[in-house]
Design an enzyme around this catalytic site. Structure first.
Site, PDB file in Angstrom:
ATOM      1  N   ASP A   1       0.861  -1.178   0.000  1.00  0.00           N
ATOM      2  CA  ASP A   1       0.000   0.000   0.000  1.00  0.00           C
ATOM      3  C   ASP A   1       0.902   1.235   0.000  1.00  0.00           C
ATOM      4  OD1 ASP A   1      -2.339   1.581   0.304  1.00  0.00           O
ATOM      5  OD2 ASP A   1      -1.985   1.668   2.461  1.00  0.00           O
TER       6      ASP A   1
ATOM      7  N   THR B   1      -2.485   1.124  -4.637  1.00  0.00           N
ATOM      8  CA  THR B   1      -3.021   2.206  -3.808  1.00  0.00           C
ATOM      9  C   THR B   1      -4.337   2.718  -4.361  1.00  0.00           C
ATOM     10  OG1 THR B   1      -2.560   4.438  -2.986  1.00  0.00           O
ATOM     11  CG2 THR B   1      -1.608   3.857  -5.098  1.00  0.00           C
ATOM     12  N   GLY B   2      -5.141   3.258  -3.493  1.00  0.00           N
ATOM     13  CA  GLY B   2      -6.380   3.901  -3.912  1.00  0.00           C
ATOM     14  C   GLY B   2      -6.166   5.347  -4.303  1.00  0.00           C
ATOM     15  N   ASP B   3      -4.926   5.853  -4.177  1.00  0.00           N
ATOM     16  CA  ASP B   3      -4.634   7.249  -4.483  1.00  0.00           C
ATOM     17  C   ASP B   3      -4.665   7.508  -5.983  1.00  0.00           C
ATOM     18  OD1 ASP B   3      -4.270   9.579  -3.093  1.00  0.00           O
ATOM     19  OD2 ASP B   3      -2.546   8.819  -1.998  1.00  0.00           O
TER      20      ASP B   3
ATOM     21  N   PHE C   1     -13.741  21.538  -5.858  1.00  0.00           N
ATOM     22  CA  PHE C   1     -12.904  20.589  -6.588  1.00  0.00           C
ATOM     23  C   PHE C   1     -13.691  19.337  -6.956  1.00  0.00           C
ATOM     24  CE2 PHE C   1     -10.672  16.577  -6.076  1.00  0.00           C
ATOM     25  CZ  PHE C   1      -9.690  16.671  -7.040  1.00  0.00           C
TER      26      PHE C   1
END
Length: 1252
Positions: free
Chosen positions: A453, A731-733, A595
């Site tokens: 992660d 990763t979820g990023d 945003f």
């Protein structure tokens, strides 16, 4: 018209995957993904009418909850059959259970599990056979004692593990919260909570179940939660109750009377989605995920909140996401089992051969030798059959009963060494390393792929303001007040600012001078923009300002502005108050342009006290530069600064502004209001309106934020790479953020060629088509093409998003229209056959595409998968396991990593930062990513080497011991007579040869821990299975055969026609047994000494102590005293004292040992001299290495202005707080705390009582 193409999964050319969007959920339905087009509506109506005559379709919202009514959930329609006619409620209780045994089931279940092991069951059968007098020549206790020892040690270990699980379960289940009982809130344990209960949670409490938020102490029943255990993010998120429940459900009495009925979706694993309806007061209210508090969340900045339990225990979303608990076994375990099976086969063949030999011997000699008659008239074949079982018993030690328990003891010891390693202790969080399992240690030395992660695992998830570029001037270097560079870093003093938080590390004194002097208006305007253009919420308590931001980056920027003198103090629905260098000013906020992942920017339009209207904007440089005014003097200079920041792997953000006339604003505002109330496509309409005003912007500068890596991450990754371990980041990023971290931790360098999803999609599609064409033209060429995807010699990395991953791996759902048409209409047999063939072809294509993707990804030096769901993380791990047959390790710190951790061969949890879900599901845990290198390169490698050495020696010593019986058979008529005394057979593996090999398995090391870290290449031997495999096994077998030959035939030859000093022949059976046993004990223990690489006093004592113990026990067992007490069990009376007083016999023992060991010494010497291994070379030069400087981290190449990659500002994955601010629901007067509400209610009751 149905066609083959309809059923094949192909790339959708009309809709490319969106890199910014995470695939929605792990178990989407077609209804959620797509809605039917107009063309389909008529057909769907016909289909529905056709279905009406059949059984009704189950509704999506079939989960029913009644508040404050436990009896409702016990109704018959909510019961489900569990076993036979037994039924229980479908609503799970809130207690969780991870333990395996209780006081009643421990003994039977544990014994059942242990006897599932082939070796243990085999010895149980053997024990039964030994009780049959016609078969056995060996006493029953020779098997019973070792078997009891094995079962007892394993049972104690299992009991200790299960007690730990019991304690952890009890700790969680016995947590308390307030639950509505009998009209009042009463303290209850988590395990007693049920669906429908109304509960009250207080600040900093964990949420015990999935609950519908009803009200809270905050204005408009807002509730701030930390979701670290769910998604790994430490920034706060807010939840908001329905307005109706906020209005009416504040008092305790109202809570007690609440009888709302909730109908919602069945329990599932979708963390970001919830669909339901509340029925209350004859009205319906829609429910979504923003109104649900999930188990595992923590209440923050909210004094108290109330909710009704919807899902409990195993039905909660966090438990649904935890994945199945998999039984993990090491590669060596599997290999060891196959070797035991091989030994079984050898044992049966030997026993059968010797039984045939006995049959022949009986026919030729036994029947004609009157003195051998035993009183039984058995035929030779029957005697041979009995002898077959006799030899199964005699040769049983070829299958080592103590092998498994010895392995468990070694693993347990190695686990304690990991727990006790102070170099893996993280003092800041008081977190030691913890081996949470004792069965996988040696597998740590065989890892090929690491899946990591990002947030909280590689990074600290702490953002720090590092540099900025304002009006073309770059700030952030170490400079004095005049702008001259300094040789040493000197921290800026922020004491002049009463609002400074004292946590910002900044060394550029020149920027402070510029701000305080006010000479450069752009500098002040830069930080003013940071203080006003955001959606941060502020909480002022005890004179301190606490900011709650939707993303860590935004919080870091507002905090930086605060330290530099521009302090965000408060906001209302339409205003924002800023302290500008000590002067407070309030500005009217006319609009917040929030945003989202498409816009990659946010803006605010404010009206200054003087009446001027100005738009302030910040966003990613790629979108800001497209919207700048054509005349921007600082455009190129700022671009160069951005390149420098990007090379330094900082996350950048561009700031700009624009003056707006009143007329322009009024015209735009009308469009804005219309878009705000649009009934359809509202988000798209708003984005278009935002686009109109966000143009011709004036560039102010850029910020550079550091997402701090954990200490030692680049060094760790570099060393692991040198150990030939591939690292994949899952990763979820967002993509840009993940790419920046890749550069920061040196997974990526400027020399790396980066491939993206869109690049490899066409490549994989072409490869798949070529393979299909080749398979079609030649039926024998269906194997996959093995040509590499890339030319060798270039360093490549793959960065792919979750959307592209689904696209490439053919995981996208099929079109609903096609599914409806195929399912609803009856088909002919031909059509069904065509559909079946198409489905098979699609499955083959999917598998081939997945294989191709894994092959392509494994050609890359690094792989980064971003915007992936927890299920996709597990899927990637599973694909590598499936197609590469490689040993995998997954490391993470949040609940979103649990599935991946459970799927990998080894799961590692980072503890102390984002909750304990990952740790509880992991096999190993520690406080920082950098400890992974020590876990693998030191403990993992040592464990692998020790286990391999232990197994090789264990098999060797048992073959050498057992096969003496085989050679002896040729001289005793194949009569299953043992070559040793019974007690020697019983104690050989238990006492005489166990301790040295156990200590080698626990303590041995070829090189020190420092050299193991300095030379990561030593790790490769474990990856290639070089130290234990079938070849090594057969070498041990042959070595054991040769040793047994020597142990038998040298004493046999020496005793042949021999006369002792006293004139008596020492060549009786018992003296021979003592000589052979003594030679064997000395040989195998000295052989262990030759195999020992790391000598300690304990090792030496164990070897010589075992030999001494053997002689001591043997003299005791051969004494006259013990024979008098137990005459039938101790028959070698006086043998040892009589035999061992003969010098001739000692010479025989010495000769046997020398012939066994001298060739081994010669071979070892030659191999170390002529063919030395890597560890041999390092051992030879270890003194030289001690004096050399320690290995240092390589410096990454830095080339100013060359990199073309963009570093991006990481906004939150979700929209910010703009809607919340604009609604005004969070700005009103804060509600009184819980105690004040209760006291006020009591006072009112008293007043009413006095009046009456």
């Amino acid at each position: 018209m149905y066609s083959d193409r309809d059923s094949e999964t192909t790339f959708d050319e009309d809709s490319q995957p969106n890199d910014e969007v995470m695939p929605y959920s792990d178990d989407e339905t077609e209804d959620e993904l797509e809605s039917p087009s107009a063309v389909e509506l008529e057909q769907n109506r016909i289909n529905r009418e056709a279905e009406e005559s059949r059984e009704p379709v189950k509704k999506d919202c079939s989960w029913q909850v009644k508040a404050n009514d436990r009896n409702f959930h016990e109704q018959p329609q909510f019961k489900k059959t569990t076993f036979l006619c037994f039924k229980k409620s479908k609503y799970a209780g809130n207690a969780i259970k991870t333990y395996k045994y209780n006081a009643i089931t421990f003994l039977p279940l544990n014994l059942l599990e242990q006897f599932k092991r082939v070796a243990n069951f085999y010895f149980l059968v053997l024990l039964i056979l030994q009780t049959i007098p016609q078969i056995t020549t060996l006493s029953w206790y020779t098997t019973l004692l070792p078997l009891l020892l094995v079962l007892g040690i394993t049972a104690i270990k299992d009991l200790v593990d299960d007690i730990a699980r019991h304690r952890m379960d009890n700790e969680i289940n016995n947590r308390t919260c307030d639950v509505m009982r009998d009209g009042r809130f009463k303290t209850a344990k988590w395990k007693d909570i049920q669906v429908g209960d109304v509960i009250r949670l207080k600040k900093n409490a964990f949420v015990p179940a999935d609950i519908l938020l009803l009200s809270s102490s905050e204005p408009n029943s807002l509730c701030y939660v930390e979701t670290a255990e769910l998604d790994g993010e430490t920034n706060l998120k807010f939840k908001m109750s329905l307005e109706i429940t906020d209005r009416y459900l504040q008092e305790e009495s109202a809570m007690a009377e609440f009888d709302g009925f909730i109908e919602c979706e069945e329990p599932n694993n979708r963390l970001d989605k919830f669909t339901g309806t509340l029925f209350w007061r004859s009205r319906t209210y829609p429910l979504d995920a923003d109104k649900i508090l999930l188990r595992g969340c923590k209440i923050r900045n909210t004094d108290f909140c109330h909710g009704v339990v919807i899902f409990a225990g195993g039905d909660t979303k966090i438990m649904k996401n935890s994945g199945k608990t998999r039984f993990k076994r090491t590669k060596i375990d599997s290999l060891m089992n196959y070797m035991v099976y091989t030994i079984f086969v050898v044992l049966i063949l030997l026993s059968a051969g010797l039984a045939i030999g006995h049959t022949y011997w009986e026919q030729q000699i036994g029947n004609t030798s009157w003195y051998l008659y035993d009183g039984e008239d058995y035929s030779p074949p029957y005697r041979g059959f009995l002898n077959f079982w006799g030899y199964i018993i005699v040769l049983n030690t070829m299958v080592p009963i103590s092998l498994y328990v010895s392995v468990e003891v070694i693993r347990l010891g190695q686990s304690y060494f990991i727990n006790w390693d102070l170099q893996m202790y993280y003092p800041e969080k008081d977190t030691p390393a913890k081996a949470r399992t004792t069965t996988l240690n040696e597998q740590l030395g065989q890892i090929h792929y690491i899946f990591s992660d990002k947030t909280g695992t590689l990074t600290q998830n702490i953002m720090a303001f590092k540099k900025c570029c304002i009006n073309g001037q770059t700030y952030g270097e170490s400079r004095d007040g005049s702008g001259q560079l300094q040789n040493h870093e000197e921290q800026v003093d922020f004491s002049w600012n009463m609002y400074a938080d004292g946590k910002l590390t900044f060394c550029d004194h020149y920027l402070i001078e510029q701000i305080r002097s006010g000479k450069e208006t752009e500098v002040r305007q830069f930080f003013f923009l940071l203080a006003i253009c955001h959606t941060v919420m502020v909480d002022a308590s005890d004179g301190q300002l606490n900011y709650q931001a939707a993303s860590p980056d935004e919080g870091a920027l507002v905090t930086a502005a605060r330290n530099f003198g521009f302090v965000f103090l408060s906001r209302t629905q339409n205003t924002i108050t800023i302290s500008e260098m000590g002067i407070e000013r309030t500005y009217d906020v006319l609009a917040i342009l929030d945003f989202n992942s498409d816009r990659k920017r946010m803006s605010v339009i404010v009206k200054e006290p003087g009446g001027n209207i100005r738009l302030y904007c910040k966003g990613a440089d790629t979108v800001i530069y497209e919207r700048l005014h054509p005349v921007n003097r600082q455009r190129q200079i700022t671009q160069e600064a951005l390149d420098i920041f990007a090379n330094e792997t900082l996350r950048t953000l561009c700031l700009c502004y624009k003056d707006i006339s009143h007329d322009e604003y009024e015209t735009w505002n009308k469009k804005f209001m219309e878009a705000s109330v649009a009934s359809s496509n509202r988000d798209e309409a708003l984005d278009n309106v935002y686009e109109e005003i966000e143009k011709n912007l004036i560039l102010l500068g850029a910020t550079a934020i550091e997402d701090k890596l954990q200490d030692g991450v680049p060094e760790t990754i570099s060393k692991l790479a040198k150990a030939d371990i591939k690292i994949w980041v899952l990763t979820g990023d967002k993509k840009e953020t993940a790419e920046n971290i890749g550069f920061s931790c040196e997974l990526l360098t400027d020399e790396t060629t980066i491939c993206y999803g869109e690049d490899i999609s066409a490549l994989l599609q072409t490869r798949l088509e070529n393979q299909n064409n080749k398979a079609g033209s030649d039926i024998n060429s269906s194997q996959r093409t093995n040509e590499p995807f890339f030319q060798s010699g270039r360093n490549r990395a793959l960065i792919i998003t979750g959307s592209w991953l689904n696209e490439i791996l053919l995981e996208k759902k099929k079109k609903k229209k096609k599914k409806l048409l195929k399912l609803k209409f009856p088909r002919t047999a031909e059509e069904r056959e065509k559909q079946s063939q198409s489905k098979r072809r699609a499955d083959v294509n999917k598998e081939q595409q997945q294989r191709n993707f894994v092959d392509l990804a494994c050609e890359c030096s690094a792989v980064i998968c971003c915007r992936v769901t927890p299920k996709q993380k597990a899927m990637v791990v599973e694909l590598v396991k499936k197609y590469k047959k490689a040993i995998t390790l997954a490391i993470g710190d949040g609940a979103n990593d649990v599935n991946m951790i459970k799927t990998a061969h080894i799961g590692v949890g980072i503890s102390g930062q984002e909750g304990m879900q990952a740790v509880m599901s992991s096999d190993y845990s520690f406080g920082q990513f950098r400890y992974l290198q020590r876990l693998l390169l030191v403990h993992g490698r040592w464990s692998y080497i020790r286990m391999c050495k232990f197994l090789r020696y264990f098999f060797y010593k048992n073959f050498a011991f057992t096969l003496v019986h085989f050679w002896y058979s040729f001289f005793n008529g194949y009569s299953a007579q043992t070559a040793y005394e019974d007690w020697f057979i019983t104690l050989y593996n238990v006492l005489y040869s166990s301790l040295p090999v156990l200590l080698v398995g626990l303590l041995d090391q070829d090189v020190s821990d420092k050299l193991s870290l300095r030379f990561p290449g030593l790790y490769i031997s474990g990856q290639k299975d070089l130290l234990f495999n079938y070849k090594k096994f057969f070498v041990s077998l042959i070595h054991g055969i040769i040793t047994s030959l020597i142990i038998f035939f040298i004493p046999y030859g020496a005793y042949l026609q021999t006369m002792g000093q006293d004139g008596e022949a020492p060549s009786d059976y018992q003296s021979f047994a003592v000589t052979a046993a003594s030679s064997l004990i000395v040989t195998v223990n000295f052989q262990m000494g030759l195999d020992t690489s790391y000598w300690t006093f304990v090792n030496a004592f164990s070897i010589f102590g075992s030999i001494a113990l053997y002689f001591g026990i043997m003299f005791d067992l051969h004494s006259a005293g013990i024979h008098v007490l137990f005459p039938s069990n101790f028959q070698f009376t006086g043998t040892a004292p009589n035999a061992l007083r003969q010098p001739y016999l000692w010479l025989t023992i010495l000769l046997s040992v020398a012939v066994c060991l001298l060739p081994v010494v010669a071979v070892r010497f030659l191999s170390m001299t002529i063919w030395p291994s890597a560890s041999d070379k390092i051992q030879k030069n270890r003194k030289k290495y001690k004096t050399e400087e320690q290995w240092k981290r390589r410096q990454s190449t830095f080339r100013r202005g060359i990199s073309s990659r963009r570093s991006a500002y990481a906004f939150s994955h979700q929209r910010g707080y703009a809607d919340l601010i604009a609604s005004g629901r969070s700005i009103r007067k804060k509600r009184a705390p819980l105690d004040a509400v209760l006291h006020h209610k009591v006072a009112e009751d008293r007043q009413v009582g006095e009046t009456s």
